[in-house]
Structures are given as C-alpha cells and as structure tokens.
Write a protein that holds these residues in place. Structure first.
Motif, PDB file in Angstrom:
ATOM      1  N   GLY A  47     -15.080  14.123  -0.183  1.00 39.12           N
ATOM      2  CA  GLY A  47     -15.920  15.028  -0.954  1.00 39.12           C
ATOM      3  C   GLY A  47     -16.407  14.449  -2.275  1.00 39.12           C
ATOM      4  N   LEU A  48     -16.688  13.155  -2.283  1.00 44.67           N
ATOM      5  CA  LEU A  48     -17.224  12.489  -3.476  1.00 44.67           C
ATOM      6  C   LEU A  48     -18.527  11.789  -3.112  1.00 44.67           C
ATOM      7  N   THR A  49     -19.182  11.233  -4.121  1.00 42.16           N
ATOM      8  CA  THR A  49     -20.368  10.419  -3.826  1.00 42.16           C
ATOM      9  C   THR A  49     -19.900   9.022  -3.425  1.00 42.16           C
ATOM     10  N   ALA A  50     -20.779   8.286  -2.762  1.00 41.38           N
ATOM     11  CA  ALA A  50     -20.447   6.922  -2.345  1.00 41.38           C
ATOM     12  C   ALA A  50     -20.136   6.051  -3.563  1.00 41.38           C
ATOM     13  N   ASN A  51     -20.854   6.258  -4.668  1.00 44.30           N
ATOM     14  CA  ASN A  51     -20.592   5.493  -5.887  1.00 44.30           C
ATOM     15  C   ASN A  51     -19.205   5.787  -6.455  1.00 44.30           C
ATOM     16  N   ASN A  52     -18.813   7.057  -6.439  1.00 41.58           N
ATOM     17  CA  ASN A  52     -17.473   7.414  -6.910  1.00 41.58           C
ATOM     18  C   ASN A  52     -16.407   6.773  -6.032  1.00 41.58           C
ATOM     19  N   VAL A  53     -16.645   6.754  -4.724  1.00 43.79           N
ATOM     20  CA  VAL A  53     -15.703   6.127  -3.802  1.00 43.79           C
ATOM     21  C   VAL A  53     -15.589   4.635  -4.114  1.00 43.79           C
ATOM     22  N   LYS A  54     -16.728   4.013  -4.393  1.00 43.37           N
ATOM     23  CA  LYS A  54     -16.735   2.577  -4.717  1.00 43.37           C
ATOM     24  C   LYS A  54     -15.894   2.307  -5.964  1.00 43.37           C
ATOM     25  N   VAL A  55     -16.039   3.136  -6.979  1.00 46.97           N
ATOM     26  CA  VAL A  55     -15.267   2.988  -8.216  1.00 46.97           C
ATOM     27  C   VAL A  55     -13.776   3.209  -7.930  1.00 46.97           C
ATOM     28  N   LYS A  56     -13.470   4.254  -7.163  1.00 45.11           N
ATOM     29  CA  LYS A  56     -12.071   4.535  -6.845  1.00 45.11           C
ATOM     30  C   LYS A  56     -11.461   3.407  -6.015  1.00 45.11           C
ATOM     31  N   LEU A  57     -12.243   2.841  -5.094  1.00 45.56           N
ATOM     32  CA  LEU A  57     -11.742   1.710  -4.304  1.00 45.56           C
ATOM     33  C   LEU A  57     -11.437   0.517  -5.209  1.00 45.56           C
ATOM     34  N   PHE A  58     -12.304   0.255  -6.168  1.00 44.26           N
ATOM     35  CA  PHE A  58     -12.075  -0.853  -7.098  1.00 44.26           C
ATOM     36  C   PHE A  58     -10.779  -0.626  -7.872  1.00 44.26           C
ATOM     37  N   ARG A  59     -10.593   0.583  -8.370  1.00 44.34           N
ATOM     38  CA  ARG A  59      -9.376   0.900  -9.128  1.00 44.34           C
ATOM     39  C   ARG A  59      -8.137   0.821  -8.233  1.00 44.34           C
ATOM     40  N   SER A  60      -8.285   1.272  -6.992  1.00 41.00           N
ATOM     41  CA  SER A  60      -7.164   1.202  -6.049  1.00 41.00           C
ATOM     42  C   SER A  60      -6.795  -0.246  -5.761  1.00 41.00           C
ATOM     43  N   ARG A  61      -7.816  -1.100  -5.635  1.00 41.24           N
ATOM     44  CA  ARG A  61      -7.543  -2.530  -5.418  1.00 41.24           C
ATOM     45  C   ARG A  61      -6.839  -3.139  -6.618  1.00 41.24           C
ATOM     46  N   LYS A  62      -7.209  -2.713  -7.822  1.00 40.13           N
ATOM     47  CA  LYS A  62      -6.537  -3.218  -9.019  1.00 40.13           C
ATOM     48  C   LYS A  62      -5.054  -2.841  -8.979  1.00 40.13           C
ATOM     49  N   LYS A  63      -4.780  -1.596  -8.629  1.00 38.94           N
ATOM     50  CA  LYS A  63      -3.382  -1.150  -8.547  1.00 38.94           C
ATOM     51  C   LYS A  63      -2.635  -1.938  -7.473  1.00 38.94           C
ATOM     52  N   LEU A  64      -3.287  -2.133  -6.332  1.00 34.49           N
ATOM     53  CA  LEU A  64      -2.669  -2.903  -5.245  1.00 34.49           C
ATOM     54  C   LEU A  64      -2.412  -4.335  -5.691  1.00 34.49           C
ATOM     55  N   THR A  65      -3.351  -4.908  -6.425  1.00 36.89           N
ATOM     56  CA  THR A  65      -3.187  -6.270  -6.921  1.00 36.89           C
ATOM     57  C   THR A  65      -1.982  -6.366  -7.849  1.00 36.89           C
ATOM     58  N   ALA A  66      -1.792  -5.361  -8.697  1.00 37.79           N
ATOM     59  CA  ALA A  66      -0.636  -5.364  -9.594  1.00 37.79           C
ATOM     60  C   ALA A  66       0.662  -5.355  -8.794  1.00 37.79           C
ATOM     61  N   ILE A  67       0.701  -4.539  -7.758  1.00 37.34           N
ATOM     62  CA  ILE A  67       1.901  -4.469  -6.922  1.00 37.34           C
ATOM     63  C   ILE A  67       2.094  -5.783  -6.171  1.00 37.34           C
ATOM     64  N   ILE A 100       0.840  -1.206   0.000  1.00 32.31           N
ATOM     65  CA  ILE A 100       0.000   0.000   0.000  1.00 32.31           C
ATOM     66  C   ILE A 100       0.873   1.253   0.000  1.00 32.31           C
ATOM     67  N   LYS A 101       2.021   1.187   0.663  1.00 34.34           N
ATOM     68  CA  LYS A 101       2.930   2.342   0.698  1.00 34.34           C
ATOM     69  C   LYS A 101       3.437   2.707  -0.693  1.00 34.34           C
ATOM     70  N   LEU A 102       3.413   1.757  -1.616  1.00 34.88           N
ATOM     71  CA  LEU A 102       3.890   2.003  -2.971  1.00 34.88           C
ATOM     72  C   LEU A 102       2.826   2.622  -3.873  1.00 34.88           C
ATOM     73  N   LEU A 103       1.586   2.645  -3.405  1.00 34.91           N
ATOM     74  CA  LEU A 103       0.482   3.212  -4.195  1.00 34.91           C
ATOM     75  C   LEU A 103       0.514   4.734  -4.173  1.00 34.91           C
ATOM     76  N   PRO A 104      -0.109   5.363  -5.160  1.00 38.77           N
ATOM     77  CA  PRO A 104      -0.313   6.812  -5.082  1.00 38.77           C
ATOM     78  C   PRO A 104      -1.098   7.163  -3.813  1.00 38.77           C
ATOM     79  N   SER A 105      -0.891   8.342  -3.311  1.00 42.85           N
ATOM     80  CA  SER A 105      -1.441   8.755  -2.011  1.00 42.85           C
ATOM     81  C   SER A 105      -2.946   8.556  -1.886  1.00 42.85           C
ATOM     82  N   ASP A 106      -3.705   8.986  -2.896  1.00 43.37           N
ATOM     83  CA  ASP A 106      -5.167   8.869  -2.818  1.00 43.37           C
ATOM     84  C   ASP A 106      -5.602   7.419  -2.676  1.00 43.37           C
ATOM     85  N   ASP A 107      -4.947   6.542  -3.443  1.00 46.57           N
ATOM     86  CA  ASP A 107      -5.297   5.121  -3.394  1.00 46.57           C
ATOM     87  C   ASP A 107      -4.984   4.535  -2.026  1.00 46.57           C
TER      88      ASP A 107
END
Length: 194
Positions: free
Chosen positions: A158-178, A129-136
């Motif tokens: 400051g986002l909608t819950a749906n946007n957070v859900k999408v960002k979490l999914f993308r963050s998990r993808k990045k984490l999975t790659a690492i 997780i430390k290797l991810l971009p800060s927001d992720d």
C-alpha cells in the motif's frame, strides 16, 4: 500461464466448486508461509497467519478484481494478516544502527559476499534477514527472492513504488550492517587462507 490458470480456478470457486480452492492453496502455501515467517519470526504463528490468510482469501475471493496478479493480491492479504498478528502481540523488533554505512560500503560488502559459495551466501543472507525487523525482511524477500517488481510490492504494502524503493534501500543498509557484523570475521579468515 499461471495467471490465466489462477483465474480459471477462481471462477470455479466463485461458481461454487470449493474443492478447486485446494489447487490455489497448494500453489501458494509455501510462499505465503515463508512471507509470514519473515514477518512474525515464529513458526507456529506463521502457520496460523498462513491459515488465516487462506481463510480470508477464500471468503473474499469474489472481491478479487484481477487488476493485479493473483499472487500479488494473496501476498497483500498475507502481509496485512502478518501485520495484524504483530499488532496483536505488540512485539518489540530489534533495530540495527545504520548511521555508519553508505552506498560504497554496501557495494564492498556485496563484493565480499561474492567470494562465498552461492549456497553458503544464500543461507547466510537468509539467516541475517531473519534478524531484521519484519517489514524489512518482508520487502527484501519479495524483491530478491520472490522477484516481485517495485510496482507489485507497492500494491502489496500500500505504498508508492518510490516509497518501496526507498524502504528497500534502507532495508539493504540494515541487512548490510548485520552481514558485516556476522560475516566479517569469516570473510577475513577466507582471504587470509587464500
């Protein structure tokens, strides 16, 4: 109980008892520091962000309306303070390519991680997780380690819950790659031994 307890101390502080603020600082200092560290990725700067966060919280405590939990409000202040620090230093964040990953591959990586001991897995995940971009890193920490709901995270960032859900999914993808890049040799070795 803690939420009611927070309100009690907030009221004491607003009434002029500034010593009561130390209770809130003690209660949230570790969380604020760990969130700041996930964002700025530097211990000294994270300490400064945490200090700035508490100064901002103290100065604007009378503006806390109680619409959300105090912890959600303080996380939002920490998040915004961290973003300000990052903007100030204009750091380049490393980007992980996620084009090759799909949901099944993420699940298979999760299953492979289940084979590791809990402590090892937690440390490995934290290190990645430390290797991810800060927001992720911030979003994943709030959701998985601080167990904040999508709605609470939405208020913080400051986002909608749906946007957070999408960002979490993308963050998990990045984490999975690492995780795949760093842990795959260890996992293969583990299965070869057993």
């Amino acid at each position: 109980m803690t939420a009611d307890n927070d309100i009690y101390y907030i009221n004491l502080i607003i009434e002029g008892n500034s010593n009561a603020f130390s209770v809130l600082v003690d209660r949230y200092k570790d969380l604020v520091f760990s969130l700041a560290l996930k964002m700025v990725k530097n211990r000294e700067e994270a300490e400064e962000v945490a200090q700035d966060t508490f100064i901002k919280v103290f100065k604007s405590l009378s503006q806390f309306k109680g619409d959300s939990k105090f912890s959600t409000w303080i996380y939002k202040v920490a998040y915004n303070t961290s973003l300000d620090r990052l903007k100030k230093h204009k750091r380049e964040q490393s980007v992980v390519s996620i084009d090759e990953f799909n949901s099944n591959q993420i699940r298979s990586m999760d299953n492979a991680l289940d084979a590791m001991e809990d402590d090892e897995r937690s440390k490995a995940i934290q290190d990645c997780i430390k290797l991810l971009p800060s927001d992720d890193a911030f979003l994943l920490t709030l959701f998985y380690f601080e167990e904040q709901s999508l709605e609470e995270i939405a208020k913080i960032v400051g986002l909608t819950a749906n946007n957070v859900k999408v960002k979490l999914f993308r963050s998990r993808k990045k984490l999975t790659a690492i995780l795949k890049e760093r842990l795959e040799p260890e996992i293969i070795e583990y299965y070869e031994k057993n």
